[in-house]
Write a protein that holds these residues in place. Structure first.
Motif, PDB file in Angstrom:
ATOM      1  N   GLN A  99       0.833  -1.192   0.000  1.00  0.00           N
ATOM      2  CA  GLN A  99       0.000   0.000   0.000  1.00  0.00           C
ATOM      3  C   GLN A  99       0.875   1.253   0.000  1.00  0.00           C
ATOM      4  OE1 GLN A  99      -3.536  -0.412  -0.196  1.00  0.00           O
ATOM      5  NE2 GLN A  99      -2.690  -2.454  -0.631  1.00  0.00           N
ATOM      6  N   ALA A 100       0.335   2.334  -0.534  1.00  0.00           N
ATOM      7  CA  ALA A 100       1.134   3.537  -0.803  1.00  0.00           C
ATOM      8  C   ALA A 100       1.840   4.081   0.433  1.00  0.00           C
ATOM      9  CB  ALA A 100       0.251   4.614  -1.429  1.00  0.00           C
ATOM     10  N   ASP A 101       1.140   4.142   1.575  1.00  0.00           N
ATOM     11  CA  ASP A 101       1.706   4.746   2.781  1.00  0.00           C
ATOM     12  C   ASP A 101       2.089   3.714   3.832  1.00  0.00           C
ATOM     13  OD1 ASP A 101       1.641   7.501   2.083  1.00  0.00           O
ATOM     14  OD2 ASP A 101      -0.529   7.495   2.356  1.00  0.00           O
ATOM     15  N   GLU A 102       2.271   2.485   3.410  1.00  0.00           N
ATOM     16  CA  GLU A 102       2.559   1.414   4.368  1.00  0.00           C
ATOM     17  C   GLU A 102       3.853   1.662   5.139  1.00  0.00           C
ATOM     18  OE1 GLU A 102       3.266  -3.408   4.217  1.00  0.00           O
ATOM     19  OE2 GLU A 102       2.223  -2.438   2.542  1.00  0.00           O
ATOM     20  N   GLN A 103       4.820   2.314   4.493  1.00  0.00           N
ATOM     21  CA  GLN A 103       6.107   2.567   5.162  1.00  0.00           C
ATOM     22  C   GLN A 103       5.970   3.543   6.324  1.00  0.00           C
ATOM     23  OE1 GLN A 103       5.246   3.790   2.219  1.00  0.00           O
ATOM     24  NE2 GLN A 103       5.528   5.998   2.418  1.00  0.00           N
ATOM     25  N   ARG A 104       4.827   4.221   6.436  1.00  0.00           N
ATOM     26  CA  ARG A 104       4.600   5.156   7.544  1.00  0.00           C
ATOM     27  C   ARG A 104       4.120   4.449   8.803  1.00  0.00           C
ATOM     28  NH1 ARG A 104       0.577   9.545   5.283  1.00  0.00           N
ATOM     29  NH2 ARG A 104       0.800  10.318   7.429  1.00  0.00           N
ATOM     30  N   VAL A 105       3.812   3.164   8.706  1.00  0.00           N
ATOM     31  CA  VAL A 105       3.325   2.420   9.872  1.00  0.00           C
ATOM     32  C   VAL A 105       4.508   2.128  10.795  1.00  0.00           C
ATOM     33  CG1 VAL A 105       2.203   0.310  10.679  1.00  0.00           C
ATOM     34  CG2 VAL A 105       1.468   1.381   8.527  1.00  0.00           C
ATOM     35  N   VAL A 106       4.372   2.540  12.060  1.00  0.00           N
ATOM     36  CA  VAL A 106       5.449   2.349  13.027  1.00  0.00           C
ATOM     37  C   VAL A 106       4.897   1.702  14.289  1.00  0.00           C
ATOM     38  CG1 VAL A 106       6.829   4.282  12.175  1.00  0.00           C
ATOM     39  CG2 VAL A 106       5.126   4.672  13.983  1.00  0.00           C
ATOM     40  N   ARG A 107       5.777   1.042  15.027  1.00  0.00           N
ATOM     41  CA  ARG A 107       5.388   0.489  16.321  1.00  0.00           C
ATOM     42  C   ARG A 107       5.423   1.614  17.344  1.00  0.00           C
ATOM     43  NH1 ARG A 107       8.235  -4.960  18.356  1.00  0.00           N
ATOM     44  NH2 ARG A 107       7.289  -5.631  16.396  1.00  0.00           N
ATOM     45  N   LEU A 108       4.392   1.689  18.174  1.00  0.00           N
ATOM     46  CA  LEU A 108       4.290   2.756  19.165  1.00  0.00           C
ATOM     47  C   LEU A 108       4.821   2.282  20.519  1.00  0.00           C
ATOM     48  CD1 LEU A 108       0.715   4.038  18.193  1.00  0.00           C
ATOM     49  CD2 LEU A 108       2.930   4.879  17.387  1.00  0.00           C
ATOM     50  N   THR A 109       4.994   3.222  21.423  1.00  0.00           N
ATOM     51  CA  THR A 109       5.527   2.924  22.753  1.00  0.00           C
ATOM     52  C   THR A 109       4.576   3.460  23.816  1.00  0.00           C
ATOM     53  OG1 THR A 109       6.763   4.986  23.023  1.00  0.00           O
ATOM     54  CG2 THR A 109       7.857   3.197  21.802  1.00  0.00           C
ATOM     55  N   GLU A 110       4.924   3.215  25.062  1.00  0.00           N
ATOM     56  CA  GLU A 110       4.092   3.697  26.167  1.00  0.00           C
ATOM     57  C   GLU A 110       3.973   5.209  26.156  1.00  0.00           C
ATOM     58  OE1 GLU A 110       3.779   3.163  31.031  1.00  0.00           O
ATOM     59  OE2 GLU A 110       5.141   1.908  29.862  1.00  0.00           O
ATOM     60  N   ALA A 111       4.980   5.895  25.635  1.00  0.00           N
ATOM     61  CA  ALA A 111       4.922   7.359  25.561  1.00  0.00           C
ATOM     62  C   ALA A 111       3.804   7.837  24.636  1.00  0.00           C
ATOM     63  CB  ALA A 111       6.258   7.908  25.082  1.00  0.00           C
ATOM     64  N   ASP A 112       3.329   6.955  23.749  1.00  0.00           N
ATOM     65  CA  ASP A 112       2.261   7.316  22.816  1.00  0.00           C
ATOM     66  C   ASP A 112       0.869   7.057  23.387  1.00  0.00           C
ATOM     67  OD1 ASP A 112       3.866   8.037  20.414  1.00  0.00           O
ATOM     68  OD2 ASP A 112       4.528   5.952  20.589  1.00  0.00           O
ATOM     69  N   HIS A 113       0.769   6.507  24.585  1.00  0.00           N
ATOM     70  CA  HIS A 113      -0.542   6.153  25.128  1.00  0.00           C
ATOM     71  C   HIS A 113      -1.505   7.333  25.235  1.00  0.00           C
ATOM     72  CE1 HIS A 113       0.454   1.958  27.004  1.00  0.00           C
ATOM     73  NE2 HIS A 113       0.724   2.033  25.720  1.00  0.00           N
ATOM     74  N   PRO A 114      -1.082   8.527  25.677  1.00  0.00           N
ATOM     75  CA  PRO A 114      -2.026   9.656  25.702  1.00  0.00           C
ATOM     76  C   PRO A 114      -2.566   9.993  24.313  1.00  0.00           C
ATOM     77  CG  PRO A 114      -0.143  10.126  27.108  1.00  0.00           C
ATOM     78  CD  PRO A 114       0.197   8.875  26.340  1.00  0.00           C
ATOM     79  N   ALA A 115      -1.719   9.956  23.289  1.00  0.00           N
ATOM     80  CA  ALA A 115      -2.171  10.231  21.927  1.00  0.00           C
ATOM     81  C   ALA A 115      -3.110   9.133  21.438  1.00  0.00           C
ATOM     82  CB  ALA A 115      -0.966  10.364  20.992  1.00  0.00           C
TER      83      ALA A 115
END
Length: 246
Positions: free
Chosen positions: A117-133
Motif C-alpha cells: 500500500q502507498a503509505d505502508e512505510q509510515r506504519v510504526v510500532r508505538l511505545t508507552e509514551a504514545d498512550h495519551p495520543a
C-alpha cells in the motif's frame, strides 16, 4: 446433560476436533485449562472467564446451542459470561437461554502477505509514551472499541503519524500462534485517503513475520471495512454470533 463420550479433555483434543481451525487456535491461545464438548458436528470449548469469552464453538449452530443449554443447566456456564457461537438467529435462543447484547460478526483470516500500500512505510510500532495520543485518537474516532492502552490483551500498538500528530492506530492482540488485529482506527479528518489500508497492510505484514496466520474481527454491516479486508487478502471467514448470558 453432557455424556462422557462427548467430552474433549484438553486443548489438544479440542484443536484436533476442529481441524486446527484458525479461529480455535486464536481463541484458545496457549491457555492450559480447557474443556471441550462435541455434539452432532459442533464443537464447543469452555475456558475460565478471566481469560476472555467463557465459551466458543465451531460447527452447526443448533447443536452448539444445545450444548450451551446443557452446560447452563449443569452450572458450568453462568450469568454474565460471554460466548461466541456459530451464526444464528436470536429466535433460536428464545425460551432456552436468557441473553443480552446479541451481535453478529465475522472472523476473517489470511496466511498471505497483503498487496503493498502507498503509505505502508509510515506504519510504526508505538511505545508507552504514545498512550495519551492513542487515548485521544480512540476517544475521537472509535470510542466503542474494547482495545485501549493498558489492556493486557494488547501485545503492541502500531500507528501512522502526520507530523507530530497520531492519525491512525491499531492493536496487536495476537494469542498463541495466531496474529490478530484489533481496534483499527483512523482520525475522522484523515479517512478516505488510504490510511486504513496502509495501517492494516503494514500490521498484517509485521504479524506474518511472527505468525503463520493473521486474523481480525469485523461486523458484516461494515461493508466498507469488509471490502477493504478482502482486498488485502482476508478472504477466509467464519460467521459468528456473540452474546452474554443473562
Amino acid at each position: 446433560m453432557i455424556v462422557d463420550d462427548q467430552v474433549l479433555g484438553d486443548r489438544t483434543a479440542v484443536l484436533a476436533a476442529v481441524g486446527h481451525h484458525p479461529f480455535a487456535r486464536h481463541a484458545l491461545g496457549s491457555r492450559p485449562p480447557v474443556r471441550g464438548y462435541r455434539r452432532d458436528g459442533a464443537v464447543l470449548w469452555v475456558v475460565p472467564s478471566e481469560h476472555g469469552p467463557a465459551g466458543c464453538a465451531i460447527g452447526p449452530a443448533g447443536p452448539a446451542i444445545e450444548v450451551c443449554v446443557a452446560l447452563v443447566a449443569d452450572g458450568v456456564l453462568r450469568p454474565e459470561q460471554r460466548l461466541h457461537l456459530p451464526r444464528h438467529d436470536p429466535a433460536l435462543l428464545a425460551g432456552r437461554l436468557a441473553v443480552t447484547g446479541h451481535a453478529d460478526w465475522d472472523f476473517h483470516w489470511t496466511d498471505t502477505p497483503p498487496p503493498a500500500q502507498a503509505d505502508e512505510q509510515r506504519v510504526v510500532r508505538l511505545t508507552e509514551a504514545d498512550h495519551p495520543a492513542l487515548e485521544a485518537l480512540i476517544d475521537e474516532a472509535f470510542p466503542s472499541t474494547t482495545s485501549r492502552p493498558g489492556d493486557p490483551r494488547v501485545v503492541d500498538w502500531y500507528g501512522i503519524r502526520a507530523g507530530d500528530r497520531l492519525v491512525a492506530c491499531g492493536a496487536d492482540r495476537s494469542q498463541g500462534d495466531i496474529g490478530f488485529l484489533a481496534g483499527l482506527t483512523v482520525a475522522p479528518d484523515q479517512q478516505g485517503v488510504g490510511l486504513g489500508a496502509s495501517l492494516t497492510a503494514g500490521m498484517t505484514r509485521a504479524l506474518l513475520a511472527r505468525h503463520d496466520t493473521v486474523g481480525l474481527g469485523v461486523y458484516p454491516s461494515n461493508v466498507g471495512a469488509v471490502r477493504l479486508y478482502r482486498r488485502l487478502g482476508f478472504t477466509n471467514s467464519l460467521s459468528l454470533s456473540s452474546f452474554r448470558l443473562a
